[in-house]
Design an enzyme around this catalytic site. Structure first.
Site, mmCIF file in Angstrom:
data_model
loop_
_atom_site.group_PDB
_atom_site.id
_atom_site.type_symbol
_atom_site.label_atom_id
_atom_site.label_comp_id
_atom_site.label_asym_id
_atom_site.label_seq_id
_atom_site.Cartn_x
_atom_site.Cartn_y
_atom_site.Cartn_z
ATOM 1 N N LYS A 291 -85.774 8.282 -39.092
ATOM 2 C CA LYS A 291 -85.695 8.375 -37.628
ATOM 3 C C LYS A 291 -84.225 8.416 -37.237
ATOM 4 C CE LYS A 291 -87.656 6.443 -33.428
ATOM 5 N NZ LYS A 291 -86.431 6.361 -32.633
ATOM 6 N N ASP B 160 -80.847 8.564 -35.238
ATOM 7 C CA ASP B 160 -80.480 7.884 -34.009
ATOM 8 C C ASP B 160 -79.551 8.778 -33.183
ATOM 9 O OD1 ASP B 160 -80.478 5.947 -32.151
ATOM 10 O OD2 ASP B 160 -79.205 4.547 -33.252
ATOM 11 N N CYS C 83 -45.272 -8.628 -25.786
ATOM 12 C CA CYS C 83 -43.907 -8.465 -25.267
ATOM 13 C C CYS C 83 -43.678 -9.166 -23.925
ATOM 14 C CB CYS C 83 -43.557 -6.990 -25.151
ATOM 15 S SG CYS C 83 -44.397 -6.187 -23.778
ATOM 16 N N CYS D 149 -50.674 -3.096 -21.077
ATOM 17 C CA CYS D 149 -49.269 -3.445 -21.040
ATOM 18 C C CYS D 149 -48.519 -2.200 -20.594
ATOM 19 C CB CYS D 149 -48.824 -3.869 -22.436
ATOM 20 S SG CYS D 149 -47.048 -3.918 -22.619
ATOM 21 N N CYS E 39 -43.100 -1.759 -26.025
ATOM 22 C CA CYS E 39 -43.763 -2.935 -26.575
ATOM 23 C C CYS E 39 -43.960 -2.745 -28.088
ATOM 24 C CB CYS E 39 -45.120 -3.097 -25.879
ATOM 25 S SG CYS E 39 -46.145 -4.371 -26.605
ATOM 26 N N CYS F 148 -48.623 -9.064 -21.213
ATOM 27 C CA CYS F 148 -48.903 -8.606 -22.565
ATOM 28 C C CYS F 148 -48.595 -9.741 -23.539
ATOM 29 C CB CYS F 148 -48.030 -7.400 -22.871
ATOM 30 S SG CYS F 148 -48.055 -6.921 -24.599
ATOM 31 N N GLU G 56 -90.484 10.362 -42.609
ATOM 32 C CA GLU G 56 -89.184 10.932 -42.227
ATOM 33 C C GLU G 56 -88.232 9.846 -41.753
ATOM 34 O OE1 GLU G 56 -90.029 13.684 -39.110
ATOM 35 O OE2 GLU G 56 -91.363 14.866 -40.382
ATOM 36 N N TYR H 48 -87.386 18.170 -36.277
ATOM 37 C CA TYR H 48 -88.478 17.364 -36.821
ATOM 38 C C TYR H 48 -89.863 17.704 -36.291
ATOM 39 C CZ TYR H 48 -87.433 14.771 -32.505
ATOM 40 O OH TYR H 48 -87.191 14.430 -31.209
ATOM 41 N N LYS I 93 -89.415 0.432 -36.960
ATOM 42 C CA LYS I 93 -88.023 0.117 -36.636
ATOM 43 C C LYS I 93 -87.498 -0.968 -37.564
ATOM 44 C CE LYS I 93 -87.010 2.335 -32.697
ATOM 45 N NZ LYS I 93 -86.435 1.793 -31.523
#
Ligand code: IVH
Length: 669
Positions: free
Chosen positions: A118, A120, A413, A428, A433, A410, A116, A228, A316
């Protein structure tokens, strides 16, 4: 037309059955048989009947997917049997050892396995009694989990009632809750638009969502589940894991289509290699493969250690990592003005793509990892979509590396880049901006805000690049000539856009607030603010404490509003919008007459409002507050510890509202 309770009951059962069938076709099998409208009609009929006969409502009714918000923390619950995790292997050799151990313990030469993917996400346990979902819980520490039933019920591929095509009735099923990639990306885009922090990867998004306090929020997020494991099925004779999965499929669950039976280790390794190449094509993330002994009797003989079953193991896939050099650190500015430091890398190949940038997230993260310009670093592309800097290889330092400091201005700007309390990001503060401008303009014109049809990203981009639009307020000064000169369009289209711009001036305060794109202020808070204050001027006079006192406006939102409204440029923007004729109050005609002529009495204390606030709200909507109950009273609003007024109201048959009911009434506006 329904006549008797009996008939209603029958129709309710029929409708539930039908809706369940179509849910399964749509959410599990991806093969809908009816269109959305037809489905909505079934649902509407069921809702109407249940409202009329509330005693017929059962927890497994399709109408009960979204339960009201539960403010209590999740309750701790004990799993029927501990939820073990899987032992991990990282290469073919370790997997062969697993196979040899299984064969040795069973005294056989070969074993049949089920392979199967796996997924996540996060594991959950679902408990059914008499086919009805009773409880859904997180894995927790394996022994105790958290009761997240209300949230799990919003996942459409979890049947609230097991289909009658299965023999299963009292079971515990386990599965992985995950967020599909497309849904994850769309959700993150939405979050960015709302000025919220995007999730780093689909797993975090799923885990964060499942523990949300409000099931309404969960219902809007694209969660799914793949089941599962059937961990408990008393009285039902099943011989293999494969049969269990078949039975769960029949019961209405989504069970992965990609599982395969193999015999022996060679085929198992082939499956692993096959998916290593194919996994990126899936619409969800996997972090490996699970290999399980198929025969349940063999599983039982193998048993488990205190942590892992001996009949299954995870393989894995290696996270792809490489070392490279940080040539520079760039600072980018997003729509809400957020400054993000980005490592500019010496390009490297990572799982098929050339990687030349990696997000460093924020200054705290840079400090924590002690990342310097010129450092040699380990970069990784695991679950994350954006490559990550895992760590600095400090041994490679030669003294030429430079400590990076986050700019206080920033970079686009030059305005102040402020760090709000409790926030890791610097932003900012200048709404005009240019880095933020295009997206802010787009947001202003979007359907949720001022809804200006025709003013799309392409046109706005050109208007900004040509200098025709330098601020949101400039939208209201656009003329036909300007439109036609930046983009070739028919006279009629230009006229339509200008008309839409004119019409947008009447949208009212809530949409204006939303359109300004103040961080953390989405549709709901904009509505609340508009209704509470009524005009922009009043909002601008409010201080942080006052804002925080409003129900549902927390300190984070309050601080963000104050910081936005302190900035001169934002004040100027609002003034210019006013001058252009953009309406800065709530549409008095529609909203404020909601409670016209209604008489209210308040008793007991409310959590979310002081007496004065409640009275002010009622009056703002055109209602009146009196101190004693009489035959002409329309509503009694009761808080905790109500006095004798409650009895009197009941006697007179006056509508009694608790705090939620009161809020609900106001919400209708
Ligand atoms: S079997 C006793 N199968 O991976 C059965 N787990 O540490 C144990 N997972 O906690 C789980 N996909 O949340 C199994 N096809 C799959 C899975 C899977 C994902 C998760 C599960 C478990 C963790 C293993």
């Amino acid at each position: 037309m329904v006549e008797s309770v009996e008939e209603a009951k029958e129709r309710i059962a029929e409708l539930r059955e039908e809706i369940r069938y179509h849910d399964r076709k749509y959410y599990v099998e991806d093969h809908p048989e009816i269109d959305d409208h037809e489905y909505d009609m079934l649902m509407a009929e069921l809702k109407t009947l249940e409202e009329k006969y509330p005693e017929q409502i059962t927890s497994d009714s399709p109408t009960q997917r979204i339960a009201p918000m539960d403010t209590a923390r999740f309750q701790a619950v004990e799993h029927k049997t501990p939820m073990l995790s899987l032992d991990n292997t990282y290469n073919h050799g370790e997997l062969r050892e697993f196979h040899e151990r299984v064969c040795r313990l069973l005294g056989v030469d070969d074993v049949e396995y089920v392979m199967e993917l796996k997924m996540d996400g996060l594991g959950v346990a679902l408990l059914y009694e008499n086919r009805v979902l009773q409880r859904g819980a997180t894995r927790g520490d394996g022994v105790m989990g958290e009761d997240i039933t209300a949230n799990l019920k919003t996942i459409r591929s979890i049947p609230l009632k097991l289909s009658d095509q299965t023999v299963l009735s009292n079971i515990e099923a386990r599965g992985e809750v995950y967020m599909p990639r497309d849904g994850f990306e769309a959700m993150n885009e939405e979050r960015l638009k709302e000025g919220e922090e995007p999730f780093a990867n689909p797993r975090n998004a799923a885990a964060g969502t499942v523990r949300q306090k409000d099931p309404k929020v969960v219902a809007q997020r694209p969660l799914d589940i793949s089941v599962y494991h059937l961990s408990h099925h008393p009285g039902v004779e099943l011989k293999t894991h494969w049969e269990c999965m078949d039975e769960l499929r029949k019961a209405g669950f989504r069970v992965s289509e990609n599982m395969t039976k193999v015999s022996g280790i060679r085929e198992a390794l082939e499956y692993i290699d096959l998916w290593e190449n194919k996994k990126d094509e899936l619409n969800y993330e996997i972090d490996g493969i699970v290999i399980k002994v198929n025969d349940l009797e063999q599983q039982e003989r193998l048993g488990a250690t205190s942590k892992h079953p001996r009949w299954a193991i995870a393989y894995k896939y290696p996270a792809v990592r490489k070392t490279t050099v940080i040539n520079d650190i760039d600072v980018q500015v997003g729509r809400t003005g957020k400054l993000t430091p980005v490592a500019m890398l010496e390009p490297v190949q990572l799982s098929g793509t050339t990687v030349s940038r990696a997000s460093l997230h924020n200054e705290d993260e840079i400090e924590r990892k002690d990342v310097r310009v010129g450092d040699t670093v380990l970069v990784e592309k695991a679950g994350e979509i954006i490559p990550q800097v895992v760590k600095v290889i400090t041994e490679k330092r030669d003294g030429s590396q430079k400590i990076f400091e986050m700019p206080r201005e920033c970079p686009v700007c030059g305005s102040r880049a402020a760090r709000l309390e409790e926030e890791v990001a610097r932003r900012c503060v200048n709404a005009q901006c240019p880095a933020q401008l295009k997206e802010r303009l787009e947001y202003w014109g979007s359907r949720d805000a001022m809804d200006i049809e025709g003013l799309g990203p392409k046109l706005l981009g050109k208007l900004v690049d040509k200098g025709a639009v330098r601020s949101i307020a400039d939208i209201y000064r656009l003329g036909k000539i300007q439109l036609v000169s930046v983009e070739r369009m028919a006279d009629k289209s230009a006229r339509n856009i200008l008309k839409a711009i004119q019409e947008s001036k009447e949208q009212g305060l809530a949409r204006v607030i939303q359109g300004l794109g103040i961080k953390y202020v989405g549709k709901r808070s904009a509505d609340i603010l508009a209704r509470h204050y009524g005009t922009m001027d009043r909002i601008m006079e409010a201080d942080k404490n006052e804002l925080e006192d409003i129900h549902e406006i927390g300190p984070k939102i309050a601080e963000s509003i104050v910081s936005f409204l302190e900035d001169e440029r934002n004040i100027e923007l609002i003034e210019r919008l006013k001058e252009a004729g953009v309406r800065m109050d709530v549409g008095v005609d529609e909203v404020l007459t909601l409670l016209e002529g209604k008489k209210f009495v308040l008793t007991g204390s409310l959590d979310g409002y002081t007496r004065d606030q409640a009275a002010q709200l009622i009056e703002r909507y055109g209602g009146r507050v009196t101190s004693s109950i009489s035959g002409s009273t329309d509503y009694l609003v009761v808080g905790s510890k109500p006095g004798s007024k409650l009895d009197k109201a009941k006697k007179l048959g006056i509508t009694v509202l608790d705090e939620d009911g009161f809020r609900h009434l106001l919400d209708q506006g």
